[in-house]
Design a protein around this motif. Sequence first.
Motif, PDB file in Angstrom:
ATOM      1  N   THR A  95      95.502  18.636  31.904  1.00 17.35           N
ATOM      2  CA  THR A  95      94.250  19.310  32.360  1.00 17.35           C
ATOM      3  C   THR A  95      95.063  18.683  33.786  1.00 17.35           C
ATOM      4  OG1 THR A  95      92.595  18.402  30.709  1.00 17.35           O
ATOM      5  CG2 THR A  95      92.508  17.850  33.527  1.00 17.35           C
ATOM      6  N   ALA A  96      95.756  17.792  33.982  1.00 16.23           N
ATOM      7  CA  ALA A  96      96.602  17.303  35.445  1.00 16.23           C
ATOM      8  C   ALA A  96      97.553  18.688  35.615  1.00 16.23           C
ATOM      9  CB  ALA A  96      97.883  15.833  34.816  1.00 16.23           C
ATOM     10  N   LEU A  97      98.456  18.437  34.733  1.00 14.06           N
ATOM     11  CA  LEU A  97      99.162  19.943  34.548  1.00 14.06           C
ATOM     12  C   LEU A  97      98.930  21.607  35.402  1.00 14.06           C
ATOM     13  CD1 LEU A  97     101.781  19.569  32.258  1.00 14.06           C
ATOM     14  CD2 LEU A  97     102.157  18.584  34.691  1.00 14.06           C
ATOM     15  N   ALA A  98      97.655  21.349  34.811  1.00 10.22           N
ATOM     16  CA  ALA A  98      96.904  22.623  35.426  1.00 10.22           C
ATOM     17  C   ALA A  98      95.840  22.717  36.907  1.00 10.22           C
ATOM     18  CB  ALA A  98      96.125  22.727  33.906  1.00 10.22           C
ATOM     19  N   THR A  99      95.173  21.490  36.923  1.00 14.81           N
ATOM     20  CA  THR A  99      94.537  21.214  38.127  1.00 14.81           C
ATOM     21  C   THR A  99      95.010  20.580  39.184  1.00 14.81           C
ATOM     22  OG1 THR A  99      93.055  19.367  37.365  1.00 14.81           O
ATOM     23  CG2 THR A  99      92.565  21.151  36.586  1.00 14.81           C
ATOM     24  N   GLY A 100      96.140  19.466  39.216  1.00 15.20           N
ATOM     25  CA  GLY A 100      96.206  19.044  40.185  1.00 15.20           C
ATOM     26  C   GLY A 100      95.465  17.066  40.266  1.00 15.20           C
ATOM     27  N   PHE A 101      94.550  16.962  38.769  1.00 13.85           N
ATOM     28  CA  PHE A 101      93.702  16.248  38.626  1.00 13.85           C
ATOM     29  C   PHE A 101      93.666  14.869  37.312  1.00 13.85           C
ATOM     30  CE2 PHE A 101      91.908  18.294  42.166  1.00 13.85           C
ATOM     31  CZ  PHE A 101      90.881  16.937  42.719  1.00 13.85           C
ATOM     32  N   LYS A 102      93.729  13.794  37.286  1.00 12.72           N
ATOM     33  CA  LYS A 102      93.853  13.172  36.406  1.00 12.72           C
ATOM     34  C   LYS A 102      92.500  13.109  35.343  1.00 12.72           C
ATOM     35  CE  LYS A 102      97.643  10.771  36.611  1.00 12.72           C
ATOM     36  NZ  LYS A 102      98.794  11.397  35.897  1.00 12.72           N
ATOM     37  N   SER A 103      92.567  13.168  34.234  1.00 13.10           N
ATOM     38  CA  SER A 103      91.259  12.885  33.268  1.00 13.10           C
ATOM     39  C   SER A 103      91.427  11.592  32.113  1.00 13.10           C
ATOM     40  CB  SER A 103      90.328  14.233  33.175  1.00 13.10           C
ATOM     41  OG  SER A 103      89.125  14.061  33.072  1.00 13.10           O
ATOM     42  N   PHE A 104      90.464  11.803  31.274  1.00 14.14           N
ATOM     43  CA  PHE A 104      90.517  11.106  30.162  1.00 14.14           C
ATOM     44  C   PHE A 104      90.879  11.732  29.300  1.00 14.14           C
ATOM     45  CE2 PHE A 104      86.620  13.001  30.554  1.00 14.14           C
ATOM     46  CZ  PHE A 104      86.167  13.758  29.392  1.00 14.14           C
ATOM     47  N   ASN A 105      91.547  11.167  28.180  1.00 15.91           N
ATOM     48  CA  ASN A 105      92.912  12.055  26.510  1.00 15.91           C
ATOM     49  C   ASN A 105      91.312  13.122  26.226  1.00 15.91           C
ATOM     50  OD1 ASN A 105      94.837  10.930  27.252  1.00 15.91           O
ATOM     51  ND2 ASN A 105      94.600   9.219  25.908  1.00 15.91           N
ATOM     52  N   GLY A 106      91.705  13.920  25.617  1.00 18.19           N
ATOM     53  CA  GLY A 106      90.585  14.368  24.890  1.00 18.19           C
ATOM     54  C   GLY A 106      89.761  15.340  26.394  1.00 18.19           C
ATOM     55  N   ALA A 107      89.974  15.775  27.499  1.00 22.54           N
ATOM     56  CA  ALA A 107      89.382  16.062  28.526  1.00 22.54           C
ATOM     57  C   ALA A 107      90.016  17.409  28.277  1.00 22.54           C
ATOM     58  CB  ALA A 107      89.366  16.086  29.807  1.00 22.54           C
ATOM     59  N   ILE A 108      89.298  18.588  28.714  1.00 20.79           N
ATOM     60  CA  ILE A 108      90.149  20.410  29.195  1.00 20.79           C
ATOM     61  C   ILE A 108      89.362  20.319  30.343  1.00 20.79           C
ATOM     62  CG2 ILE A 108      90.544  22.344  28.281  1.00 20.79           C
ATOM     63  CD1 ILE A 108      91.702  21.122  26.409  1.00 20.79           C
ATOM     64  N   SER A 109      89.978  19.594  31.607  1.00 17.64           N
ATOM     65  CA  SER A 109      90.013  20.216  32.867  1.00 17.64           C
ATOM     66  C   SER A 109      88.570  20.158  33.149  1.00 17.64           C
ATOM     67  CB  SER A 109      90.603  21.677  33.101  1.00 17.64           C
ATOM     68  OG  SER A 109      91.202  22.114  32.677  1.00 17.64           O
ATOM     69  N   VAL A 110      88.196  19.273  32.511  1.00 21.46           N
ATOM     70  CA  VAL A 110      87.003  18.433  33.497  1.00 21.46           C
ATOM     71  C   VAL A 110      86.976  17.098  33.618  1.00 21.46           C
ATOM     72  CG1 VAL A 110      85.432  19.737  31.702  1.00 21.46           C
ATOM     73  CG2 VAL A 110      86.432  17.206  31.004  1.00 21.46           C
ATOM     74  N   ASP A 111      86.331  16.391  34.206  1.00 15.37           N
ATOM     75  CA  ASP A 111      86.314  14.564  34.845  1.00 15.37           C
ATOM     76  C   ASP A 111      85.961  13.676  34.332  1.00 15.37           C
ATOM     77  OD1 ASP A 111      83.869  15.237  35.771  1.00 15.37           O
ATOM     78  OD2 ASP A 111      84.412  15.339  38.153  1.00 15.37           O
ATOM     79  N   GLN A 112      85.944  13.152  34.691  1.00 13.85           N
ATOM     80  CA  GLN A 112      85.025  11.193  33.608  1.00 13.85           C
ATOM     81  C   GLN A 112      83.388  12.058  33.223  1.00 13.85           C
ATOM     82  OE1 GLN A 112      86.682   9.742  32.403  1.00 13.85           O
ATOM     83  NE2 GLN A 112      88.152   8.371  33.209  1.00 13.85           N
ATOM     84  N   GLN A 113      82.845  12.561  34.430  1.00 15.92           N
ATOM     85  CA  GLN A 113      81.988  13.124  34.318  1.00 15.92           C
ATOM     86  C   GLN A 113      81.072  14.418  33.762  1.00 15.92           C
ATOM     87  OE1 GLN A 113      82.574  12.107  37.391  1.00 15.92           O
ATOM     88  NE2 GLN A 113      81.978   9.613  36.807  1.00 15.92           N
ATOM     89  N   HIS A 114      82.257  14.962  32.836  1.00 17.86           N
ATOM     90  CA  HIS A 114      82.099  16.548  32.344  1.00 17.86           C
ATOM     91  C   HIS A 114      82.315  17.348  33.650  1.00 17.86           C
ATOM     92  CE1 HIS A 114      81.613  13.347  28.527  1.00 17.86           C
ATOM     93  NE2 HIS A 114      82.434  13.210  29.092  1.00 17.86           N
ATOM     94  N   VAL A 115      81.878  17.457  34.706  1.00 17.33           N
ATOM     95  CA  VAL A 115      82.436  18.215  35.447  1.00 17.33           C
ATOM     96  C   VAL A 115      83.968  19.250  35.652  1.00 17.33           C
ATOM     97  CG1 VAL A 115      81.848  18.816  37.825  1.00 17.33           C
ATOM     98  CG2 VAL A 115      80.786  17.088  36.551  1.00 17.33           C
ATOM     99  N   PRO A 116      83.561  20.458  35.066  1.00 16.82           N
ATOM    100  CA  PRO A 116      84.938  21.710  35.537  1.00 16.82           C
ATOM    101  C   PRO A 116      85.305  21.551  36.683  1.00 16.82           C
ATOM    102  CG  PRO A 116      82.784  22.843  34.667  1.00 16.82           C
ATOM    103  CD  PRO A 116      82.354  20.987  34.953  1.00 16.82           C
ATOM    104  N   ILE A 117      86.865  21.064  36.686  1.00 17.44           N
ATOM    105  CA  ILE A 117      87.785  21.109  37.468  1.00 17.44           C
ATOM    106  C   ILE A 117      88.397  22.405  37.403  1.00 17.44           C
ATOM    107  CG2 ILE A 117      89.864  20.313  38.545  1.00 17.44           C
ATOM    108  CD1 ILE A 117      89.106  17.354  36.622  1.00 17.44           C
TER     109      ILE A 117
END
Length: 444
Positions: A95-117
């Motif tokens: 997620t970090a490498l694909a979007t430029g944003f960090k998120s939680f373990n298990g996340a697929i390009s969503v933020d902490q609120q599960h909103v897509p990035i």
Amino acid sequence: MNRFVLPLAATLILAACAQTPSSTPPAVEQTAPSNIIFMIGDGMGSNYLTAYRYFLAEGKHQQIKPTIYDQLWTGMSSTWPDDQTLVTDSAASATALATGFKSFNGAISVDQQHVPIGTMMQQAKRLGKANGIVASSQINHATPAAFLAHNKSRRNMDAIADQYFDIRINGQLVPDVMFGGGLTHFIRDDRNLVSEFQAEGYQYADSWQQLKQLNQMPALALLAENGLPYVLNQEMESPLQIMTEKALELLAGHPHGFVLMVEGSQIDWCGHANDIACAMAEMHDFARAIQSAKAFVDANPDTLLIITADHETGGLALAADGIYEWRADLIYGVQFTVREITRRMMELEQAELADQWRHWTGLTLSDEQRMAVLAVHDDKTELRNLLNGFINQATRTGWTTTGHTAADVPVLAYGKGAEQFTGFMDNIDIAKRLMQFIQSSASQ
């Protein structure tokens, strides 16, 4: 059929991520390549690059010299996720490498609120570029998924596969080329995604011979039910290199350039298994794919090749037990993964064990080791752990874990814009610079 529809908040995040930061450095504007080849060695810490250097030298019986990895090595990257663990999984790091944003373990390009990035491939599609993914795992596994999909859990692999077809940018599917495994997730009782892709004009291959015959994009190749077989267990040489070359062949010449992500997925799987021969075989296949990508850059100078890892796996150590020695030469005698050797050993009679072990590994069982094998011969897990221990002990290979570590990982770069990836950086910095390139090259 329902399409993937983003809520308003998600749309805003996607739009924001697709834009170039207002402070884009002039150097980025001037060096933006039209094509980006982004290669990710899953689990490939810097210790794996060191191990491969010595392994390759021992195999060729020559002096130690730089490998393709060493020749392109430009920096290091941190990998921590957006939680309290410091140790990332593949999903958060991808997620970090694909979007430029960090998120939680298990996340697929969503933020902490599960909103897509928004991802760089979605940005590239919006700007008229082509996209490709190549992986030795399932193409909807964590790393490739983060470039194309959004989900709160990497385990929702059917839903992720659905999004490869359902998410549209300006009415277009995001991926133009997809090569790897994962057939079970694309042809299911509830949905046949292969047929849907074919109806959209995708050429389709489910064998290596058919892959060779693909001659235009869009194209989809699903070459295994799940992940591809381990390189060490198959006769085909360099499957990742073959897929990479075909993907570049199809993507080359796109008028607005392309973004291609290539993952050496099973370096990580070998690390989880603490299987050094398996890891070196996957590293060799990844190295050959890198060589093909470098050759493409040489022939197409408006291209950047960037290589890194999502994390380190296993805590690999090139020495163990306080002994100042690492026997890379002995790794060459191991003909199969430890899992495969274990399966074969369980099928043998007691009298055959020692000879077959020597044949499959080049190692000799001591009387004590033979008795230990007999004691656990019918327990697959115990036998696998025992046999793996024999190989690691003989080669003096150490491991600290069967999971991931928080170790920094290497960054390699070559081609147009490579100078932007020197020194130390965080994984999100890699993505941000690549997304600036994508935006800048589209406006040139």
